[in-house]
Each structure stands twice: as structure tokens, then as C-alpha cells.
Write a protein that holds these residues in place. Structure first.
Motif, mmCIF file in Angstrom:
data_model
loop_
_atom_site.group_PDB
_atom_site.id
_atom_site.type_symbol
_atom_site.label_atom_id
_atom_site.label_comp_id
_atom_site.label_asym_id
_atom_site.label_seq_id
_atom_site.Cartn_x
_atom_site.Cartn_y
_atom_site.Cartn_z
ATOM 1 N N GLU A 97 1.624 15.230 -26.781
ATOM 2 C CA GLU A 97 2.221 16.477 -27.277
ATOM 3 C C GLU A 97 1.776 16.756 -28.714
ATOM 4 N N LEU A 98 1.701 15.729 -29.544
ATOM 5 C CA LEU A 98 1.271 15.919 -30.925
ATOM 6 C C LEU A 98 -0.219 16.244 -31.016
ATOM 7 N N ARG A 153 -1.798 17.998 -28.852
ATOM 8 C CA ARG A 153 -1.897 19.411 -28.436
ATOM 9 C C ARG A 153 -1.363 20.367 -29.490
ATOM 10 N N THR A 154 -0.371 19.934 -30.278
ATOM 11 C CA THR A 154 0.338 20.886 -31.130
ATOM 12 C C THR A 154 0.052 20.774 -32.628
ATOM 13 N N VAL A 155 -0.244 19.584 -33.147
ATOM 14 C CA VAL A 155 -0.406 19.465 -34.599
ATOM 15 C C VAL A 155 -1.735 18.842 -35.030
ATOM 16 N N ARG A 200 -9.582 22.977 -30.951
ATOM 17 C CA ARG A 200 -8.353 22.205 -30.795
ATOM 18 C C ARG A 200 -8.703 20.727 -30.578
ATOM 19 N N SER A 224 -7.205 18.705 -28.710
ATOM 20 C CA SER A 224 -7.090 18.394 -27.287
ATOM 21 C C SER A 224 -8.341 18.788 -26.499
#
Length: 394
Positions: free
Chosen positions: A254-255, A257-259, A270, A272
Motif C-alpha cells: 500500500e505504501l 502504491r501511495t507514497v 509511479r 509501483s
């Protein structure tokens, strides 16, 4: 009174719901060392602590595979909450193995009512973990007296009953089941580990505690016949580690993908999408999936051995399957919880996110007993046909 779960399916459904609830404040509880008293009360009331009670006594008597999945789900949400019931289920098995019908009637009713078992097993200062100095001394007025100090007593602070390992008058290992509020029993919250911070795995002091005869179980008899008792205890530990590994993988993903930011040379927008990140994350995913698969296989092997308790071959296969699951879950938990930091970058090291709790939890819990001896037993059996020892930890 607690709810009574009646099937394997209901057990997993209940664990899934509780895990989602427990996960929400897991990082906060770890950061501030908030002991999960309310969560454990909820766990008791859900009926999950009674799922291994035999059907003949009103329980669901779920399979080992189901219990492993329940513990894995809880551990992925909060590994301290996942570990605390390990000794609870361990001592249910102690009762099953050698308890009397009267003891079964009494304690199974306690379990179905939501009562919790803690533990008072380990002792500091003995030669090794399988040696005990605490002894049951005959009381002239009946029963026994018990004095000693136990350490790493996970769950005892939250327990209604504190089972104690002690040597009987004949120098053989027994289990004494004590009410947590019995005169002479003191549970000290002095656990200060870097991980598993809210298990309250502290000290139990026993000062001339009276133990009625009907609260003592001759645990030594377990190892005088083909057994999977030791494998069962290790199986639950493997489920805790597998849960930690899954939690670290999912939060790390999750991190990413997001930060996380991609490396400038990658040419992508990105992190990811960065090929090297994807490759490494795939390797970590493989570790977790293999640990989960071995855990499932170990559960099936335990269930097969329990259906034929006199079959030494099945008992050996169950021990080996659990040994493999435990070793792989150890590797997965420690590796994944460490390596995700490199894929996220500097932000992952900020204290506010508390991502490091997964590594601290993995590093702490996997110290319970050494992975190297799991590998030793696997290799010695595969190469020389040597059966793992019946010592309660394999």
C-alpha cells in the motif's frame, strides 16, 4: 456467557470480522503500548477461544487447519493479539491429552464460557528451555504447594487461569491449573521487548500456592506414546509468523502504491510501475505465499495424524510438515518486514507510520526457538531417516 461457535466455517468468518476490527488501531496500540484488554474480551465473547473444545462437550472441535487460519488472520491484524491465545490453545491440548473426565467437564465448560488460559512455562536460569526447577511439593493437608518464578508468561496478565509447568514429586513434568487470583499468584507486567509489545509476556511469581489434586495433569504421559502435541504448539507459532509476513507485505504494498517515489532512472511515474520494484515485491510475495501454503499443508498433516493417533509414520510426517512451515514462516516474516523498507524509501523509516512494528514483531516472535534446529531436523530426516525428537517443541 460467550457465543458458542459450531463449525469451522463460522470460526473463520468470525476471525475475519474480528481481524478487520483489531487492525484499525494495531499500530497505535504498539506505538503507545496500549494493552488489548478490550480486544481480548471481545475475542472471548466471540467464541473463538472455545473452538477446539470437543464436540461431545459442546464445542466445534475445529481442525488444525482452521485453527491455523484463525490465528494467522488475527496475527495479520495485530500479532500480539494473535500470539496471546497460542498458549491458551496449547493448554487446551494438555487437557485433551491427559486430563480426567472430571477435569474435561469443568474446564471445557470454562472455555465455552469465554475463560482464558495464560501460561507459566519458561524459567530463567535453567540449563535450557526444556529444564524446569519449579516443583509441586505434597501438602500434608492435601494437594500440593507450589513456589517458583516463571518468565515470558504470554497471556497470563489477561488470563482467568494460569497453567504452570512444574516437576511432580516423581520428577516428571506436570501441568497445574491455577486461578489467576489464587493466593500467592502474582502476575507482573514487566515485559519490555522491542516487539510483540502488548503481549504482556512478563513474570509470574508463585509463593506457596496451594494446588488441589484435581487441578494437576500428568503432562509427561504425552511423550510416552506417538504424539503431535509438540508439532501442534509449533504450528500455532508458525501461523503467527505467517500473519506478520502477510501484514508487512500488504502494508508495504500500500505504501509503495501511495507514497513511494520511483527512482529517477526508471523512466516511470509511479514506484509501483518500476520494474525492479515489481520484481523484488514478487520475490517477497513468493515468500509469503510459500509460508501460507506450508502452513495449510501442516494443518492437514496434523489433522491426518490426529485421526490415527497410534500411527507413528503420520505423527512423524506431521512434525516434519510443521517444522517446514515454522522455518519458512520465520524467513518470510523477518525478510519481508525488513525488505519492504528499501522499496518504499526514506518515508518508510518515519516513526509516525510505525511500519517497523512488523519487523520488530517478527524479530521478537521468531526468537521463541531457533530456526536452525528446524532445518537440522528436516535435513537429518531427509538424509538419514532420523525421526524428530518428541520434546514438545517440534
Amino acid at each position: 456467557m460467550a457465543h458458542v461457535i459450531t463449525s469451522d466455517t463460522e470460526a473463520i468468518e468470525t476471525a475475519t470480522k474480528l481481524a478487520a476490527s483489531f487492525a484499525r488501531a494495531s499500530a497505535l496500540r504498539d506505538a503507545e503500548r496500549v494493552l488489548p484488554r478490550a480486544e481480548l474480551d471481545e475475542l472471548s465473547q466471540s467464541g473463538l477461544l472455545g473452538i477446539t473444545v470437543p464436540r461431545g462437550h459442546g464445542g466445534a472441535e475445529v481442525g488444525a487447519g482452521t485453527l491455523g487460519e484463525v490465528v494467522r488472520l488475527l496475527s495479520a491484524a495485530d500479532s500480539s493479539i494473535g500470539q496471546i491465545p497460542q498458549n491458551h490453545f496449547f493448554f487446551v491440548e494438555v487437557l485433551k491429552e491427559n486430563g480426567t473426565p472430571r477435569q474435561h467437564d469443568f474446564f471445557y465448560a470454562e472455555l465455552l464460557a469465554g475463560r482464558r488460559f495464560g501460561n507459566a512455562l519458561a524459567e530463567k536460569g535453567t540449563k535450557h528451555a526444556l529444564e524446569f526447577a519449579t516443583r509441586l511439593v505434597p501438602d500434608p493437608s492435601g494437594g500440593y504447594r507450589l513456589t517458583g518464578v516463571k518468565n515470558y508468561a504470554t497471556g497470563a496478565l489477561f488470563a482467568h487461569w494460569v497453567p504452570v509447568f512444574a516437576l511432580g514429586p516423581d520428577d516428571r513434568l506436570t501441568a497445574a491449573f491455577l486461578p489467576s487470583d489464587a493466593p500467592g499468584v502474582t502476575v507482573v507486567d514487566d515485559w519490555d521487548g522491542i516487539g510483540q509489545r502488548t503481549t504482556a509476556s512478563g513474570t509470574v511469581r508463585l509463593e506457596d500456592v496451594h494446588v488441589p489434586e484435581d487441578r494437576v495433569v500428568p503432562h509427561h504421559l504425552t511423550f510416552e506414546r506417538p504424539e503431535v502435541f509438540g508439532a501442534f504448539g509449533q504450528f500455532i507459532h508458525a501461523a503467527v509468523d505467517a500473519g506478520i509476513a502477510r501484514a508487512a507485505l500488504e502494508e508495504g504494498g500500500e505504501l509503495i502504491r501511495t507514497v513511494a517515489r520511483p527512482w529517477g532512472e526508471s523512466g516511470v511515474d509511479r514506484a509501483s510501475e518500476e520494474p525492479l520494484v515489481i520484481q523484488k515485491f514478487g520475490e517477497l510475495t513468493l515468500l509469503v505465499r510459500s509460508a501460507e501454503a506450508l502452513l495449510e499443508r501442516a494443518g492437514a498433516a496434523l489433522d491426518a495424524a490426529r485421526r490415527a493417533p497410534a500411527d507413528e509414520h503420520l505423527a512423524t510426517e506431521a512434525s516434519l510438515a510443521v517444522t517446514a512451515a515454522r522455518a519458512q514462516a520465520d524467513t518470510a516474516a523477518v525478510t519481508v518486514s525488513s525488505e519492504v523498507f528499501a522499496l518504499i524509501g526514506t518515508r518508510s523509516a518515519l516513526r509516525g507510520g510505525n511500519l517497523d512494528r512488523h519487523w520488530r514483531n517478527a524479530r521478537t516472535h521468531t526468537l521463541h526457538d531457533p530456526r536452525r534446529w528446524k532445518i537440522q531436523h528436516l535435513g537429518n530426516h531427509a538424509l538419514n531417516g532420523v525421526t524428530p525428537p518428541a520434546n514438545g517443541i517440534i
